[in-house]
Design an enzyme around this catalytic site. Structure first.
Site, PDB file in Angstrom:
ATOM      1  N   SER A 259     -39.472-102.094 -81.639  1.00 48.51           N
ATOM      2  CA  SER A 259     -40.178-102.628 -80.438  1.00 48.51           C
ATOM      3  C   SER A 259     -39.274-103.699 -79.901  1.00 48.51           C
ATOM      4  O   SER A 259     -38.470-104.017 -80.587  1.00 48.51           O
ATOM      5  CB  SER A 259     -41.437-103.291 -81.010  1.00 48.51           C
ATOM      6  OG  SER A 259     -41.331-104.421 -81.508  1.00 48.51           O
ATOM      7  N   LYS A 260     -39.673-104.097 -78.625  1.00 47.58           N
ATOM      8  CA  LYS A 260     -38.767-104.868 -77.973  1.00 47.58           C
ATOM      9  C   LYS A 260     -38.661-106.378 -78.798  1.00 47.58           C
ATOM     10  O   LYS A 260     -37.825-107.091 -78.781  1.00 47.58           O
ATOM     11  CB  LYS A 260     -39.163-105.171 -76.474  1.00 47.58           C
ATOM     12  CG  LYS A 260     -40.541-105.628 -76.306  1.00 47.58           C
ATOM     13  CD  LYS A 260     -40.977-105.670 -74.855  1.00 47.58           C
ATOM     14  CE  LYS A 260     -42.367-106.118 -74.623  1.00 47.58           C
ATOM     15  NZ  LYS A 260     -42.520-106.034 -73.032  1.00 47.58           N
ATOM     16  N   ARG A 261     -39.999-106.790 -79.426  1.00 46.12           N
ATOM     17  CA  ARG A 261     -40.062-107.822 -80.202  1.00 46.12           C
ATOM     18  C   ARG A 261     -39.075-108.014 -81.401  1.00 46.12           C
ATOM     19  O   ARG A 261     -38.589-108.880 -81.893  1.00 46.12           O
ATOM     20  CB  ARG A 261     -41.267-108.208 -80.698  1.00 46.12           C
ATOM     21  CG  ARG A 261     -42.394-108.894 -79.794  1.00 46.12           C
ATOM     22  CD  ARG A 261     -43.745-108.649 -80.230  1.00 46.12           C
ATOM     23  NE  ARG A 261     -44.306-107.202 -80.374  1.00 46.12           N
ATOM     24  CZ  ARG A 261     -44.844-106.466 -79.468  1.00 46.12           C
ATOM     25  NH1 ARG A 261     -44.712-107.302 -78.158  1.00 46.12           N
ATOM     26  NH2 ARG A 261     -45.160-105.179 -79.484  1.00 46.12           N
ATOM     27  N   GLY A 263     -36.123-106.972 -81.255  1.00 44.26           N
ATOM     28  CA  GLY A 263     -34.996-107.211 -80.753  1.00 44.26           C
ATOM     29  C   GLY A 263     -34.753-108.898 -80.899  1.00 44.26           C
ATOM     30  O   GLY A 263     -33.774-109.418 -81.197  1.00 44.26           O
TER      31      GLY A 263
END
Ligand code: GLU
Length: 507
Positions: A259-261, A263
């Site tokens: 997920s972007k989290r 990153g």
């Protein structure tokens, strides 16, 4: 194969996740392999999720990666417009057609009413079992229906999913996937404001744009049962594209979807380009800004879920195109291994020609306030390219080529700077100054220094470490004679002269 037409159909709801780039890449590869057409369609029917700038971001990302659509939003083509909000008026008639043919119906239930149903029954689903108890054109008397329509009451059009049927999807990656129609709900096709939902717009557009293969993320597999029904109900079953659902991209530890989290949490990029969100938490650094070459990113992404079945790992886009096939895509999720991404990048930097690298490295050096000549910077890239994995490392590891050295490896100097070193350096400077500028080349400099050492009976350990620290401040870096050749005579002798006074202060 038939004339292949594939589309990448992102929704502009924010920065495009790296998984989206992989989807675009696989579409591109299939199209190119078969001399087909790769299309970009912007699916923005859900206006509540629309994020300004996201469409531009998608286009810029594709351009940067070099997977440029043949047709599509901002690329032109005969099947446009390619942005669904510009095609608004196309969809309603197909929804009406569903109703006319008994495959759809008007539903008046308000959001609150449906919410109440869900409160009463957690498993509530608008479908064959419940629809006759709800407010729709199938359940209401003709009079009441007419009255509601006449009074302008808002309604949606829902798909009438048949009872007790098996809906079969033949997926090119997953094989046969069977849905029981009783598990599928009567999805909304047209919203009360006349806008289509994703499902209707997606199928109508795939049909009108003559799409032959739908290649998309696995998260869309559950919707495909509805999509197959829609093709049938709209009378397009023989024009239905083939489906290929791509495996998930997993977190670096393999546990769950990337997920972007992740990153932010791990300090790694999961977006192609940087994105400036409304808050710092919503802002991300991209692969580009991390210092990746787009070719390396594509090569890395190609291997997230596909492999050629051989040992070869480095594939230029053209080679990927030749080697690619949907059959070699795996069913299981692919772990996002950032170290592997860096490895790919390093391989591409090593192999890049200095002229190309010079253009990529220049902005990084200029950002530091240095504006070197092209030949110098090319030479620098050539010396450093084997030593870096990400573009900013050209500066981080090679800054001393551009500015006066501030940080000296004093420990090494303390160990080696002897009273007689001073004189040795002074003589070395003189020797180097005697070398004609036209001979200031790696080999000549090398020969000169070797001769100097032999004459005086000096060992490599007496000279090279000190020379290195005097020129670069550090023991790391390219071979010392290559470094000297690039820096040039004046700079080298000046740095050595500075070192004489400076090194005395270290010991
Ligand atoms: N608009 C969908 C998305 O955002 C497209 C899914 C599909 O390719 O059908 O991914």
């Amino acid at each position: 194969m038939e004339n292949i037409r594939v589309r990448f159909a992102p929704s502009p709801t924010g920065a495009l996740h790296i998984g989206g780039i992989r989807t675009a890449l696989y579409n591109y590869l299939l199209a190119k392999k078969h001399k087909g057409t790769f299309i970009l369609r912007i699916e923005d029917t859900d206006q509540t999720r629309y994020v300004p700038g996201a469409e531009e971001y998608i286009i810029e990302s594709l351009r940067w990666c070099g997977i440029v659509p043949d047709e599509g939003q901002s690329f032109g083509g005969e099947y446009g417009p390619y942005r669904q909000s510009d095609r608004k008026e196309i969809y309603a008639k197909y929804a009406e057609q569903l109703v006319q043919n008994g495959y759809g119906y008007y539903a008046f239930d308000t959001a609150e009413e449906l919410e109440k149903q869900r409160e009463q029954d957690k498993t509530f689903k608008y479908g064959a079992e419940t629809r006759m108890k709800l407010n729709n054109s199938l359940a209401l008397s003709p009079d009441e229906l007419q009255q509601r329509i006449n009074s302008g009451e808002p309604y949606v059009i829902r798909l009438k999913v048949p009872e007790n049927e098996e809906v079969i999807v033949q997926d090119l990656i997953r094989g046969e996937v069977v849905f029981r129609s009783d598990e599928l709900d009567d999805k909304v096709m047209l919203k009360a404001d006349g806008m289509p939902t994703y499902h209707l717009a997606n199928i109508v557009d795939d049909y009108l744009m003559k799409i032959t293969h739908v290649i998309r993320g696995e998260e869309w597999l559950p919707s495909t049962g509805h999509h197959v029904l829609l093709y049938r109900f709209l009378g397009w079953a023989d024009k239905m594209p083939q489906f290929a659902h791509l495996p998930l991209i997993l977190k670096p530890d393999g546990k769950g979807k990337l997920s972007k989290r992740d990153g932010v949490r791990l300090g790694i990029p999961v977006f192609p380009l940087s994105w400036k969100g409304e808050t710092p938490e919503e802002s991300f650094t991209g692969f580009r800004e991390f210092g990746f070459l787009p070719q390396a990113l594509l090569n890395f992404l190609a291997f997230l879920g596909w492999n050629p079945g051989t040992e070869q790992e480095i594939f230029a886009l053209e080679e990927l195109t030749q080697a690619f096939s949907l059959e070699k895509i795996s069913k299981s999720g692919a772990r996002f291994d950032f170290d592997k991404a860096k490895w790919f990048n390093q391989q591409y930097i090593h192999a890049a020609d200095p002229v190309t690298l010079e253009q990529l490295v220049r902005p990084i050096i200029e950002q530091q306030g240095y504006y070197p000549e092209q030949a110098f910077l090319e030479g620098f890239c050539k010396l450093m390219q084997e030593r870096v994995g990400l573009l900013p490392e050209f500066w981080e590891k090679g800054y001393y080529f551009f500015r006066n050295i501030k940080d000296y490896d004093t420990k090494n100097v303390q160990k080696r700077w002897k009273p007689e070193s001073r004189e040795m350096f002074a003589e070395l400077i003189e020797t180097l100054e005697n070398l004609e500028s036209s001979h200031w080349k790696e080999q000549d400099v090398h020969a000169k220094v070797e001769a100097f050492m032999t004459e005086r009976g000096l060992k490599p350990g007496d000279v090279f470490p000190l020379l290195r620290v005097a020129l670069a401040g550090t023991m790391q870096g390219p071979a010392v004679f290559e470094m000297m050749a690039l820096l040039g005579k004046d700079e080298v002798t000046e740095r050595l002269r500075n070192a004489i006074t400076l090194f005395d202060t270290f010991v």
